[in-house]
Design an enzyme around this catalytic site. Structure first.
Site, PDB file in Angstrom:
ATOM      1  N   ASP A  73      57.751  -6.621  18.924  1.00  0.00           N
ATOM      2  CA  ASP A  73      57.973  -7.870  19.651  1.00  0.00           C
ATOM      3  C   ASP A  73      56.689  -8.385  20.295  1.00  0.00           C
ATOM      4  OD1 ASP A  73      60.575  -7.832  18.881  1.00  0.00           O
ATOM      5  OD2 ASP A  73      61.428  -7.420  20.855  1.00  0.00           O
ATOM      6  N   ASN A 147      59.089 -15.377  26.064  1.00  0.00           N
ATOM      7  CA  ASN A 147      59.958 -14.478  26.830  1.00  0.00           C
ATOM      8  C   ASN A 147      60.027 -14.844  28.300  1.00  0.00           C
ATOM      9  OD1 ASN A 147      60.983 -12.877  24.825  1.00  0.00           O
ATOM     10  ND2 ASN A 147      59.764 -11.066  25.297  1.00  0.00           N
ATOM     11  N   ARG A 158      51.779  -4.478  48.732  1.00  0.00           N
ATOM     12  CA  ARG A 158      53.006  -4.551  49.525  1.00  0.00           C
ATOM     13  C   ARG A 158      54.000  -5.499  48.861  1.00  0.00           C
ATOM     14  NH1 ARG A 158      50.380  -5.423  55.579  1.00  0.00           N
ATOM     15  NH2 ARG A 158      49.237  -3.431  55.690  1.00  0.00           N
ATOM     16  N   ASP A 177      59.466  -7.179  44.833  1.00  0.00           N
ATOM     17  CA  ASP A 177      58.294  -6.761  44.075  1.00  0.00           C
ATOM     18  C   ASP A 177      57.833  -7.859  43.117  1.00  0.00           C
ATOM     19  OD1 ASP A 177      58.339  -4.344  45.337  1.00  0.00           O
ATOM     20  OD2 ASP A 177      58.933  -3.164  43.592  1.00  0.00           O
ATOM     21  N   THR A 188      66.539 -10.333  26.987  1.00  0.00           N
ATOM     22  CA  THR A 188      66.672  -8.936  26.561  1.00  0.00           C
ATOM     23  C   THR A 188      65.369  -8.167  26.757  1.00  0.00           C
ATOM     24  OG1 THR A 188      66.214  -9.642  24.291  1.00  0.00           O
ATOM     25  CG2 THR A 188      68.518  -9.353  24.905  1.00  0.00           C
ATOM     26  N   ALA A 189      64.406  -8.753  27.473  1.00  0.00           N
ATOM     27  CA  ALA A 189      63.116  -8.096  27.693  1.00  0.00           C
ATOM     28  C   ALA A 189      63.026  -7.615  29.149  1.00  0.00           C
ATOM     29  CB  ALA A 189      61.985  -9.050  27.319  1.00  0.00           C
ATOM     30  N   LEU A 192      66.052  -8.050  31.517  1.00  0.00           N
ATOM     31  CA  LEU A 192      67.154  -7.101  31.331  1.00  0.00           C
ATOM     32  C   LEU A 192      66.866  -5.793  32.066  1.00  0.00           C
ATOM     33  CD1 LEU A 192      69.851  -6.410  29.920  1.00  0.00           C
ATOM     34  CD2 LEU A 192      68.511  -5.636  27.956  1.00  0.00           C
ATOM     35  N   GLN A 247      51.403 -10.301  28.305  1.00  0.00           N
ATOM     36  CA  GLN A 247      50.154 -10.165  27.554  1.00  0.00           C
ATOM     37  C   GLN A 247      48.937 -10.748  28.257  1.00  0.00           C
ATOM     38  OE1 GLN A 247      51.016 -11.788  23.642  1.00  0.00           O
ATOM     39  NE2 GLN A 247      51.958  -9.872  23.014  1.00  0.00           N
TER      40      GLN A 247
END
Length: 290
Positions: A73, A147, A158, A177, A188-189, A192, A247
């Site tokens: 992917d 995505n 922090r 975070d 679905t990446a 998920l 990326q």
């Protein structure tokens, strides 16, 4: 897809794949016998024995009628940024591990090519987003994502504060975070993994998923993809990054804004007609298995 005359097919592969030579050499011969010019990117060329003849990826997409992606992917995400603006379809062959997007196996490579050339396979159009980092009123980074776009803290940073606005309406201020803004394809990446919902690619939506929020009532949110989503980084911004499709990472500063809108470009992703979306989910996520 209707029948298309493919003059050139670009091969876009995962760098440093050990067996790429054994795949690409016979593939180029197969294409040549059918009167189709096979060309490949510099990453693929580096994996071949002579290491020559490769093209920069943007030039490869410009010269191709179809991009054949050999990898996982991550490779497809890189190819999508080149293919979508040019309206070029992608045929994805999975050489990775999980591969939600690369739904053809290596054993299906030649049958899939035959059916694609004959126009028997359909291309699913996938929504993409344009994510723009704005600092002091100036766009300092802008990229297409298939995505997700994510604001996230570094390993030792922090908890961060992010204000979310949708169509200029204030939604809330997250202490977390990070925050993921995903397409249905990206549901679905990373989204998920952070507890976001799985959304069918045909649903016109944007998914917003907080990462480890301080307040447990901060839940994922799904909105129409015609909305303008804006994230504003508040307070201290030590080691905070905007990450695009996993990326590219850009270091952010306090008061930076990230504007996310539906892109005018859509990715044409060729799909196997014998595998439904739900079958792919069942197989990849091992649904129903003990």
């Amino acid at each position: 897809m209707s029948s298309v005359s493919f003059r050139a097919i670009g091969i876009f592969s995962r760098p440093r794949r050990a067996d790429i030579t054994d795949i690409v050499r016979p593939l180029l011969e197969w294409l040549s016998k059918r009167g189709i010019r096979g060309i490949y990117d510099t990453e693929t060329a580096a994996s071949l024995r002579d290491g020559t003849g490769g093209r920069p990826r943007e030039l490869l997409a410009h010269e191709s009628d179809l991009l054949l992606v050999l990898g996982g992917d991550g490779t497809l995400l890189a190819a999508a940024r080149e293919a979508a603006p040019r309206g070029i379809p992608i045929l994805p062959i999975n050489l990775g591990s999980l591969g939600f997007l690369t739904s053809f196996t290596l054993g299906e490579l030649y049958p899939a090519l035959e059916e694609t050339i004959a126009g028997h396979l359909t291309a699913s159009e996938r929504v993409m987003l344009t994510a723009s980092l704005i600092r002091e009123g100036q766009v300092v980074e802008s990229q297409l994502v298939l995505n997700e776009a994510v604001i996230t803290k570094g390993a030792l940073a922090r908890m961060i504060e992010i204000e979310l606005l949708i169509d200029e309406d204030f939604v809330c201020r997250y202490r977390a975070d990070g925050l993921i803004v995903a397409t249905p394809t990206g549901s679905t990446a990373y989204s998920l993994s952070a507890g976001g919902p799985i959304v069918h690619p045909a649903v016109d939506s944007i998914i917003l998923t907080p990462i480890c929020p301080h307040t447990l009532s901060d839940r994922p949110l799904v909105v129409d993809d015609c909305c303008n989503v804006e994230m504003r980084l508040r307070g201290t911004a030590e080691s905070v990054y905007l990450t695009l499709d996993g990326q590219k990472g850009v270091l952010m500063q306090s008061e930076d804004r990230v504007s996310i809108i539906r892109a005018k470009e859509r990715l044409k992703l060729i799909q196997p007609h014998r595998k439904s979306y739900y079958e792919i989910l069942r197989n990849k996520l091992k649904w129903g298995e003990a």
